[in-house]
Design an enzyme around this catalytic site. Structure first.
Site, PDB file in Angstrom:
ATOM      1  N   ASP A 126      50.156 -10.248   6.590  1.00 12.92           N
ATOM      2  CA  ASP A 126      50.166  -8.901   6.023  1.00 12.92           C
ATOM      3  C   ASP A 126      48.844  -8.580   5.345  1.00 12.92           C
ATOM      4  OD1 ASP A 126      52.733  -7.661   6.504  1.00 12.92           O
ATOM      5  OD2 ASP A 126      53.619  -9.161   5.211  1.00 12.92           O
ATOM      6  N   LEU A 127      48.356  -9.498   4.532  1.00 12.88           N
ATOM      7  CA  LEU A 127      47.160  -9.238   3.743  1.00 12.88           C
ATOM      8  C   LEU A 127      45.937  -9.025   4.623  1.00 12.88           C
ATOM      9  CD1 LEU A 127      47.771 -11.860   0.913  1.00 12.88           C
ATOM     10  CD2 LEU A 127      48.012  -9.386   0.750  1.00 12.88           C
TER      11      LEU A 127
END
Length: 402
Positions: free
Chosen positions: A175-176
């Site tokens: 996600d990051l």
């Protein structure tokens, strides 16, 4: 509403249709750098991560998860599934530079908010889509989840003890990275728009970004055709570069080249290893990594972690403790760099957030506003930006639109 430039992205306005983590990471970065970020949330529910708890931040009703990715944003509740909500979004877009979204492929088109539907009316709009698998390809319709992408993207095959099971990274790295690559794409598109006046679509797939950061391990595979094995905490191309037990815990030892290994051996009374061809070069040490570990383990057990760090740092040999998060946030370097910021929250409490790591000498990140409570800025944005009166906003709320 005021668009006076503050920060490197000051004067820019972002319509944020993202939730959970990848998209909010992207838009928080834009907000930290000065953009005005208007976060659209579902009435009565909001971003899913408001419910990703415990833990909640004490006395705020907000999850720690939500607080971590939503500072410097204005929360506007709006149901974009309803025509009235869609109409409000279209009005907001008249003064927005960027739209960021992480809906499933094609979902926003059902509401008249897809890229193809907006690009002619808003030719300067930069439209960033973050999805699990990108806008095309056989997996495009699938939902994307961090653990799923870590598994499919190969990093789990590289992570964990050689004798154990594949492991994901302990934070949602898929996600990051997708959020950060999305931000990079937006910044590139802004530069292009400054030169040409034209906006464009940015297509970020979490699997794509995951493959991109396989880095040296991905290249090791491409060079050999062999899947790199799980090595625990060891490095695939350098040895010794791993954890070792000490007298009272563990230490990371990072010997990055042959001159450093020579200094290390002389410092720990192991000069004999320098005459052994199995230890003579990094390539040989990697080839004989088991022997390297077996030979150095009793040596490293002879001192405490603190004693080793003091001795090895004096010789400029890479080493460090394996910190808990309590130790991380108490670390003098972390404190000196101001890695935690306190912000006044709408609840009346003070919340702590992890600072933006981008250090700009002239236009550093700003911490203008704490992560908002749900709908905190609905009246401000709809009234100040769209000129809606109180009665009109109240009518939208009555219908469940706002």
């Amino acid at each position: 509403m005021d668009r006076t430039p503050t920060g490197p992205l000051g004067g820019l306005r972002v319509l944020d249709l993202t939730r959970v983590l990848a998209g909010p990471t992207c838009t928080q970065m834009l907000g930290d750098l000065g953009a005005e970020v208007i976060k659209i949330e579902r009435p009565g529910a909001g971003d899913d991560t408001r419910g990703f708890a415990p833990p909640f931040w004490p006395n705020t009703g907000e999850s720690a998860y939500f607080l971590g990715a939503n500072r410097n944003k204005k929360s506007v509740t709006l149901d974009i599934a309803k025509p009235e909500g869609q109409a409000v979004v279209h009005r907001l877009l008249e003064s927005c530079d960027i739209l960021a979204e992480n809906f499933k492929v094609g979902a926003l088109a059902k509401y008249g908010l897809g890229w193809e539907q907006l690009k002619e009316k808003h030719p300067r709009l930069i439209y960033c889509s973050i999805t699990g698998f990108g806008q095309d390809g056989p997996y495009a319709p699938r939902p994307g989840y961090d653990a799923l992408v870590q598994a499919m993207g190969g990093v789990m095959s590289l992570t964990g003890d050689p004798a154990g099971t594949p492991q994901k990274v302990g934070i949602p790295i898929a996600d990051l990275f997708a959020g950060l690559y999305g931000c990079i794409g937006i910044l590139a598109a802004l530069n292009h728009r400054n030169a040409t006046g034209q906006g464009q679509r940015i297509d970020i797939g979490m699997l794509d970004t995951h493959v991109a950061w396989l880095a040296n391990q991905g290249m090791n595979y491409l060079a050999t055709g062999e899947n790199p094995p799980r090595l625990g905490n060891q490095h695939p191309n350098i040895a010794p570069y791993q954890e070792f037990p000490t007298q009272d815990g563990y230490i990371i030892l990072a010997v990055g080249n042959d001159p450093t290994f020579e200094r290390f051996c002389k410092a720990v009374g192991q000069e004999r290893l320098l005459a052994d061809e199995r230890f003579a070069t990094n390539a040989k040490r990697v080839e004989n990594r088991g022997l390297v570990t077996e030979t150095l383990t009793p040596v490293m057990r002879s001192k405490t972690t603190a004693e080793w760090i003091e001795a090895l740092e004096a010789l400029k040999i890479g080493c460090g403790p394996i910190n808990t998060l309590e130790q991380v946030f108490a670390d003098p370097q972390v404190k000196a760099r101001g890695c935690v910021v306190e912000m006044p929250h709408a609840s009346g409490e003070t919340v702590k957030v992890i600072a933006n790591p981008v250090r700009l000498s002239a236009t550093p990140p700003a911490y203008k506003s704490a992560p908002p409570v749900l709908g905190q800025h609905t009246a401000e944005v709809l009234g100040g930006l769209l000129g809606m009166g109180g009665a009109e906003i109240a009518a939208l709320k009555e219908k469940g639109v706002a």
